[in-house]
Design a protein around this motif. Sequence first.
Motif, PDB file in Angstrom:
ATOM      1  N   MET A   1      34.527  39.814  39.390  1.00 42.77           N
ATOM      2  CA  MET A   1      33.757  38.541  39.575  1.00 42.77           C
ATOM      3  C   MET A   1      34.908  37.489  39.222  1.00 42.77           C
ATOM      4  O   MET A   1      35.351  37.394  38.339  1.00 42.77           O
ATOM      5  CB  MET A   1      32.453  38.342  39.102  1.00 42.77           C
ATOM      6  CG  MET A   1      31.326  39.374  39.389  1.00 42.77           C
ATOM      7  SD  MET A   1      30.002  39.249  38.474  1.00 42.77           S
ATOM      8  CE  MET A   1      30.550  39.751  36.845  1.00 42.77           C
ATOM      9  N   LYS A   2      34.877  36.351  40.275  1.00 39.52           N
ATOM     10  CA  LYS A   2      35.551  35.065  39.748  1.00 39.52           C
ATOM     11  C   LYS A   2      34.777  33.856  40.069  1.00 39.52           C
ATOM     12  O   LYS A   2      33.737  34.013  40.781  1.00 39.52           O
ATOM     13  CB  LYS A   2      36.672  35.327  40.942  1.00 39.52           C
ATOM     14  CG  LYS A   2      37.508  36.354  41.083  1.00 39.52           C
ATOM     15  CD  LYS A   2      38.716  36.172  39.909  1.00 39.52           C
ATOM     16  CE  LYS A   2      39.564  37.698  40.253  1.00 39.52           C
ATOM     17  NZ  LYS A   2      39.898  38.166  38.965  1.00 39.52           N
ATOM     18  N   LYS A   3      35.344  32.923  39.303  1.00 37.30           N
ATOM     19  CA  LYS A   3      34.770  31.515  39.375  1.00 37.30           C
ATOM     20  C   LYS A   3      35.726  30.811  40.368  1.00 37.30           C
ATOM     21  O   LYS A   3      36.923  30.888  39.982  1.00 37.30           O
ATOM     22  CB  LYS A   3      34.250  31.104  38.237  1.00 37.30           C
ATOM     23  CG  LYS A   3      33.905  29.550  38.186  1.00 37.30           C
ATOM     24  CD  LYS A   3      33.445  29.087  36.857  1.00 37.30           C
ATOM     25  CE  LYS A   3      33.114  27.539  36.984  1.00 37.30           C
ATOM     26  NZ  LYS A   3      32.476  27.050  35.745  1.00 37.30           N
ATOM     27  N   VAL A   4      35.172  30.102  41.509  1.00 38.21           N
ATOM     28  CA  VAL A   4      36.260  29.203  42.124  1.00 38.21           C
ATOM     29  C   VAL A   4      35.521  27.971  41.987  1.00 38.21           C
ATOM     30  O   VAL A   4      34.447  27.618  42.337  1.00 38.21           O
ATOM     31  CB  VAL A   4      36.058  29.854  43.779  1.00 38.21           C
ATOM     32  CG1 VAL A   4      36.629  28.632  44.740  1.00 38.21           C
ATOM     33  CG2 VAL A   4      36.598  31.121  43.925  1.00 38.21           C
ATOM     34  N   GLU A   5      36.409  26.857  41.669  1.00 33.77           N
ATOM     35  CA  GLU A   5      36.009  25.557  41.381  1.00 33.77           C
ATOM     36  C   GLU A   5      37.118  25.042  42.258  1.00 33.77           C
ATOM     37  O   GLU A   5      38.360  24.898  42.445  1.00 33.77           O
ATOM     38  CB  GLU A   5      36.366  25.137  39.915  1.00 33.77           C
ATOM     39  CG  GLU A   5      35.795  26.007  39.107  1.00 33.77           C
ATOM     40  CD  GLU A   5      35.989  25.485  37.461  1.00 33.77           C
ATOM     41  OE1 GLU A   5      35.669  24.419  37.096  1.00 33.77           O
ATOM     42  OE2 GLU A   5      36.836  26.214  36.778  1.00 33.77           O
TER      43      GLU A   5
ATOM     44  N   ILE B   1      30.556  31.355  41.935  1.00 34.12           N
ATOM     45  CA  ILE B   1      30.565  32.770  41.624  1.00 34.12           C
ATOM     46  C   ILE B   1      30.536  33.660  42.479  1.00 34.12           C
ATOM     47  O   ILE B   1      29.625  33.713  43.287  1.00 34.12           O
ATOM     48  CB  ILE B   1      29.781  32.949  40.351  1.00 34.12           C
ATOM     49  CG1 ILE B   1      29.690  31.854  39.163  1.00 34.12           C
ATOM     50  CG2 ILE B   1      30.115  34.234  39.642  1.00 34.12           C
ATOM     51  CD1 ILE B   1      30.669  31.758  38.650  1.00 34.12           C
ATOM     52  N   LEU B   2      31.736  34.338  42.688  1.00 34.37           N
ATOM     53  CA  LEU B   2      31.787  35.348  43.752  1.00 34.37           C
ATOM     54  C   LEU B   2      32.308  36.491  43.439  1.00 34.37           C
ATOM     55  O   LEU B   2      32.838  36.842  42.249  1.00 34.37           O
ATOM     56  CB  LEU B   2      32.795  34.694  44.963  1.00 34.37           C
ATOM     57  CG  LEU B   2      32.434  33.263  45.334  1.00 34.37           C
ATOM     58  CD1 LEU B   2      33.688  32.943  46.274  1.00 34.37           C
ATOM     59  CD2 LEU B   2      31.325  33.243  46.319  1.00 34.37           C
ATOM     60  N   GLU B   3      32.183  37.674  44.242  1.00 34.72           N
ATOM     61  CA  GLU B   3      32.757  38.901  43.951  1.00 34.72           C
ATOM     62  C   GLU B   3      34.090  38.794  44.367  1.00 34.72           C
ATOM     63  O   GLU B   3      34.433  38.130  45.465  1.00 34.72           O
ATOM     64  CB  GLU B   3      31.970  40.142  44.975  1.00 34.72           C
ATOM     65  CG  GLU B   3      30.623  40.230  44.496  1.00 34.72           C
ATOM     66  CD  GLU B   3      29.884  41.344  45.224  1.00 34.72           C
ATOM     67  OE1 GLU B   3      30.790  42.353  45.568  1.00 34.72           O
ATOM     68  OE2 GLU B   3      28.588  41.355  45.498  1.00 34.72           O
ATOM     69  N   ASP B   4      35.037  39.704  43.788  1.00 32.89           N
ATOM     70  CA  ASP B   4      36.337  39.501  44.082  1.00 32.89           C
ATOM     71  C   ASP B   4      36.565  39.581  45.640  1.00 32.89           C
ATOM     72  O   ASP B   4      37.681  38.775  46.107  1.00 32.89           O
ATOM     73  CB  ASP B   4      37.169  40.682  43.223  1.00 32.89           C
ATOM     74  CG  ASP B   4      37.181  40.736  41.713  1.00 32.89           C
ATOM     75  OD1 ASP B   4      36.559  39.587  41.185  1.00 32.89           O
ATOM     76  OD2 ASP B   4      37.378  41.638  41.099  1.00 32.89           O
ATOM     77  N   SER B   5      35.927  40.447  46.204  1.00 34.71           N
ATOM     78  CA  SER B   5      36.320  40.475  47.751  1.00 34.71           C
ATOM     79  C   SER B   5      36.061  39.482  48.726  1.00 34.71           C
ATOM     80  O   SER B   5      36.597  39.138  49.786  1.00 34.71           O
ATOM     81  CB  SER B   5      35.404  41.622  48.365  1.00 34.71           C
ATOM     82  OG  SER B   5      34.119  41.548  48.275  1.00 34.71           O
TER      83      SER B   5
END
Length: 112
Positions: free
Chosen positions: A1-5, A64-68
Amino acid sequence: MKKVEAIIKPFLADDVREALGGIGISGMTVTEVKGFGRQKGHTELYRGAEYTVDFLPKVKLELILEDSQVGQCVDTIIQVARTGKLGDGKIFVSPVEKIVRIRTGEIDKDAI
């Protein structure tokens, strides 16, 4: 999981939100922020007096997203928020170790 800002120009926030919705990304946090980078501030005139505005209004999107999903999300934000002028903003991607939905206790992917 990643956070994109993503820190973008305020008038583009609705367009970015709609574009992200179009690719299946619906949850995000939006915050009105102020800051500056290379754009610096600018000078304004108020009642005949000139003053400098050091911090410029921006909008910060947090997802907050899944890596894909990250690549398509970043590409969409760039496509919609890019004006080609100074102050278009920045995108930061960082790892997320754990997510917990407070109401249900769901963890990680189930909590997104």
